[in-house]
Design a protein around this motif. Structure first.
Motif, mmCIF file in Angstrom:
data_model
loop_
_atom_site.group_PDB
_atom_site.id
_atom_site.type_symbol
_atom_site.label_atom_id
_atom_site.label_comp_id
_atom_site.label_asym_id
_atom_site.label_seq_id
_atom_site.Cartn_x
_atom_site.Cartn_y
_atom_site.Cartn_z
ATOM 1 N N ARG A 292 0.841 -1.212 0.000
ATOM 2 C CA ARG A 292 0.000 0.000 0.000
ATOM 3 C C ARG A 292 0.868 1.250 0.000
ATOM 4 N N VAL A 293 1.934 1.218 0.779
ATOM 5 C CA VAL A 293 2.857 2.358 0.802
ATOM 6 C C VAL A 293 3.466 2.541 -0.584
ATOM 7 N N LEU A 294 3.823 1.444 -1.226
ATOM 8 C CA LEU A 294 4.383 1.518 -2.577
ATOM 9 C C LEU A 294 3.359 2.104 -3.555
ATOM 10 N N GLN B 181 3.262 5.697 -3.083
ATOM 11 C CA GLN B 181 4.435 6.333 -3.685
ATOM 12 C C GLN B 181 4.247 6.507 -5.192
ATOM 13 N N VAL B 182 3.690 5.512 -5.842
ATOM 14 C CA VAL B 182 3.435 5.615 -7.278
ATOM 15 C C VAL B 182 2.470 6.775 -7.541
ATOM 16 N N LEU B 183 1.396 6.843 -6.761
ATOM 17 C CA LEU B 183 0.418 7.917 -6.927
ATOM 18 C C LEU B 183 1.054 9.285 -6.711
ATOM 19 N N VAL B 184 1.840 9.415 -5.657
ATOM 20 C CA VAL B 184 2.508 10.691 -5.372
ATOM 21 C C VAL B 184 3.496 11.032 -6.484
ATOM 22 N N ALA C 28 13.129 6.295 -9.231
ATOM 23 C CA ALA C 28 14.361 5.957 -8.517
ATOM 24 C C ALA C 28 14.077 5.572 -7.065
ATOM 25 N N VAL C 29 12.870 5.837 -6.601
ATOM 26 C CA VAL C 29 12.436 5.391 -5.269
ATOM 27 C C VAL C 29 11.619 4.109 -5.400
ATOM 28 N N VAL C 30 10.705 4.086 -6.354
ATOM 29 C CA VAL C 30 9.724 3.003 -6.469
ATOM 30 C C VAL C 30 10.356 1.699 -6.959
ATOM 31 N N VAL C 31 11.164 1.749 -8.011
ATOM 32 C CA VAL C 31 11.737 0.517 -8.571
ATOM 33 C C VAL C 31 12.620 -0.207 -7.548
ATOM 34 N N PRO C 32 13.538 0.480 -6.865
ATOM 35 C CA PRO C 32 14.313 -0.225 -5.833
ATOM 36 C C PRO C 32 13.441 -0.758 -4.690
ATOM 37 N N LYS D 121 9.311 10.688 0.910
ATOM 38 C CA LYS D 121 8.656 11.123 2.146
ATOM 39 C C LYS D 121 7.335 10.408 2.396
ATOM 40 N N VAL D 122 6.820 9.669 1.419
ATOM 41 C CA VAL D 122 5.594 8.903 1.628
ATOM 42 C C VAL D 122 5.787 7.903 2.771
ATOM 43 N N TYR D 123 7.008 7.372 2.941
ATOM 44 C CA TYR D 123 7.290 6.475 4.061
ATOM 45 C C TYR D 123 6.941 7.136 5.391
#
Length: 163
Positions: A39-41, A44-47, A74-78, A141-143
């Protein structure tokens, strides 16, 4: 200030400690939810998409939107690689092996992030570094937002259980 060790400290801690019955534990587990990393991921995609659209709207440049999107990627793929790697660790029999696997996948995530950032100028012509950085930082920062929202929810559930 300092924690006292010994029989006196143990007695004081035991007075504050309340053992839960099996029914209370089940009720507590049912009422407390965990933050799903998927869900966090998704958040992140939405943001990342929103930041990209905002960069395009503010600058009027498609390269700014692509740069912000790449920063988010660069945040989502890793993070995807990390989560898939951790899924394999769920069956680990020993805590040390699970912890070691966590550190290995975290290192893979960091190396992949750095590699993607180094590759950015070659992949996006006329890269807008400010937009890339904005996409990267806001998506990262979504984390923190997810942790904050989860702690707020836990406090409200704890108040419900106390009443």
């Amino acid at each position: 200030m300092f924690k006292s060790w010994g029989p006196i400290a143990d007695d004081a801690e035991e007075e504050d400690f309340k053992r839960l019955s099996a029914e209370e534990v089940k009720s507590l587990q049912k009422n407390l939810s965990r933050v799903s990393p998927w869900r966090v991921l998704g958040a992140q995609v939405l943001v990342g998409v929103l930041v990209s659209l905002l960069a395009w709207w503010v600058t009027g440049l498609t390269v700014a939107a692509w740069s912000a999107a790449y920063g988010a990627l660069a945040v989502v793929v890793p993070a995807i690689v990390f989560l898939r790697g951790l899924r394999r660790q769920q069956g680990a029999q020993h805590a040390g092996a699970a912890l070691g696997g966590f550190f290995v996948w975290e290192m893979v995530k960091v190396v992949l992030t750095v590699a993607m950032l180094f590759a950015a100028p070659g992949l996006i012509p006329d890269l807008n570094w400010l937009a890339l950085l904005a996409g990267f930082v806001v998506t990262m920062k979504v984390y923190w937002v997810a942790m904050w929202l989860h702690s707020v929810r836990k406090k409200s559930v704890a108040k419900l259980l106390m009443n």
